[in-house]
Design a protein around this motif. Sequence first.
Motif, PDB file in Angstrom:
ATOM      1  N   UNK A 226       8.854  32.858  67.850  1.00 17.44           N
ATOM      2  CA  UNK A 226      10.153  32.747  67.206  1.00 17.44           C
ATOM      3  C   UNK A 226      10.393  33.862  66.167  1.00 17.44           C
ATOM      4  N   UNK A 227      11.499  34.556  66.338  1.00 22.20           N
ATOM      5  CA  UNK A 227      11.905  35.548  65.332  1.00 22.20           C
ATOM      6  C   UNK A 227      13.249  35.101  64.765  1.00 22.20           C
ATOM      7  N   UNK A 228      13.284  34.921  63.468  1.00 19.79           N
ATOM      8  CA  UNK A 228      14.518  34.496  62.819  1.00 19.79           C
ATOM      9  C   UNK A 228      15.324  35.699  62.348  1.00 19.79           C
ATOM     10  N   UNK A 229      16.471  35.379  61.821  1.00 20.47           N
ATOM     11  CA  UNK A 229      17.433  36.380  61.375  1.00 20.47           C
ATOM     12  C   UNK A 229      17.702  36.101  59.886  1.00 20.47           C
ATOM     13  N   UNK A 230      17.697  37.149  59.065  1.00 17.85           N
ATOM     14  CA  UNK A 230      17.964  36.974  57.634  1.00 17.85           C
ATOM     15  C   UNK A 230      18.882  38.058  57.102  1.00 17.85           C
ATOM     16  N   UNK A 231      19.329  37.868  55.872  1.00 20.25           N
ATOM     17  CA  UNK A 231      20.257  38.819  55.232  1.00 20.25           C
ATOM     18  C   UNK A 231      19.894  39.038  53.776  1.00 20.25           C
ATOM     19  N   UNK A 232      20.144  40.253  53.274  1.00 20.46           N
ATOM     20  CA  UNK A 232      20.334  40.441  51.834  1.00 20.46           C
ATOM     21  C   UNK A 232      21.775  40.891  51.654  1.00 20.46           C
ATOM     22  N   UNK A 233      22.600  39.974  51.172  1.00 18.43           N
ATOM     23  CA  UNK A 233      24.022  40.273  51.010  1.00 18.43           C
ATOM     24  C   UNK A 233      24.246  41.231  49.834  1.00 18.43           C
ATOM     25  N   UNK A 234      23.338  41.194  48.845  1.00 18.50           N
ATOM     26  CA  UNK A 234      23.523  41.948  47.591  1.00 18.50           C
ATOM     27  C   UNK A 234      24.910  41.660  47.019  1.00 18.50           C
ATOM     28  N   UNK A 235      25.192  40.370  46.847  1.00 18.47           N
ATOM     29  CA  UNK A 235      26.528  39.893  46.464  1.00 18.47           C
ATOM     30  C   UNK A 235      27.076  40.509  45.187  1.00 18.47           C
ATOM     31  N   UNK A 236      26.186  40.819  44.239  1.00 18.56           N
ATOM     32  CA  UNK A 236      26.669  41.378  42.964  1.00 18.56           C
ATOM     33  C   UNK A 236      27.340  42.729  43.177  1.00 18.56           C
ATOM     34  N   UNK A 237      26.915  43.443  44.214  1.00 20.88           N
ATOM     35  CA  UNK A 237      27.518  44.755  44.504  1.00 20.88           C
ATOM     36  C   UNK A 237      28.906  44.602  45.131  1.00 20.88           C
ATOM     37  N   UNK A 238      29.147  43.466  45.794  1.00 16.83           N
ATOM     38  CA  UNK A 238      30.451  43.235  46.427  1.00 16.83           C
ATOM     39  C   UNK A 238      31.435  42.585  45.459  1.00 16.83           C
ATOM     40  N   UNK A 239      30.889  41.967  44.424  1.00 16.99           N
ATOM     41  CA  UNK A 239      31.720  41.156  43.535  1.00 16.99           C
ATOM     42  C   UNK A 239      32.496  42.008  42.536  1.00 16.99           C
TER      43      UNK A 239
END
Length: 401
Positions: A226-239
């Motif tokens: 099993x290989x999962x999928x993940x994210x680093x949104x780095x939300x502070x940079x979009x905010x």
Amino acid sequence: MTLITDIRLRRILDSRGNPTVEADVVTESGGFGRAAAPSGASTGEYEAVERPPGEAIAAAREHAVPRLVGEVYAGNQRDVDAALHAADGTDDFSEIGANSAVAISMAAAKAGADVLGAPLFQHLGGTFRGENFPIPLGNVVGGGEHAADATDIQEFLAAPVGAPSVADAVFANAAVHAAVADLLEERDVPCGKGDEGAWAPSIDDGEAFDVVAEAVSMVQDEVGFNIGFGLDVAGAELYDSVSGTYEYSDVSRDTDEQIEYIAELVEEYDLVYVEDPLDEDDYDAFADLTDEVGDQTLICGDDLFVTNTDRLIEGIDRGAANSILIKPNQIGTLTDAFDAIELATENGYDSVVSHRSGETEDATIAHLAVATDAPFIKTGAVGGERTAKLNELIRIADDAT
Ligand SMILES: O=C(O)[C@@H](CO)OP(=O)(O)O
Ligand SMILES: [Mg+2]
């Protein structure tokens, strides 16, 4: 035996071609340790302060070196790190620089291990460590602050959660990285790489989700785990704190919409990991999202917690996130990073030991992850400064350090 007798500091190159601080620590019995500070691009507002390397070195020579040489034993990490704090005298390392502090802290740990003749993870974590390995999160597509004209979301990560060994996991991430290149070529999308070696195509986030999901599923079928999928949104940079909205290239979302968007992504792509989905000041929004999807996925605080136990305590109290990113240079010493991991573990938060976008061949974080039994490490998928850590994990597993 581990009394520090010499410390040398110099400027070396990091992977972005910028100068960074390297430290050598020598002990009375000839123990030697060398370590270098990494450097972030999407840095959190509350991180310890990185000073220009030349200034950080000068300040550390003036304030820290005299407190360590002939005074402190490299084998006693808490004493080394307490001396660094005392030499600095601020609460954010703005005097000697977190870059000088972390380089000296890690070099002292390596010198201590050298005197013992033990691998670093064992010096830091004890003799029963080295059996469990972190799952490596591998950045395969990225943009944000790490590449111009690429995705809005900073990192699309492969997470080989079912891998039977750390080596299998490392090779699986490299295979996903290669599969992404094939799929982008099929779509006639030219692309270079971002700061961490991930592909940085000029596509929107929707297309990136399609490509990475397909690459992950292709490699999963090939390897049979099993290989999962993940994210680093780095939300502070979009905010945008003036409008109170998350600004994507094609759409702007208020905080409630951002929470719903992330919750939908968790459902749709079965995300196993979501880092910094929200702004670094918004504990409440982190808590709401954790409430909604925290039983299905890891909600990890990077810029939110900045490896700082005070900020983590606040998060624990408010139910914000269920995981913490650990970057020693965000807080300045190994002791502080260790304390953050222990506090996280005691409170059921999973630790993710992490590289920075600007890196060197230093592999301390591989040892830190094994020493603390951290469930995850995030250190890229390809590229020499990334494979330095991944290959070190393989060597530790092979008992060859
Ligand atoms: O945001 C992050 O998690 C890091 C590492 O991937 O990036 P930077 O070092 O630029 O802060
Ligand atoms: Mg991050």
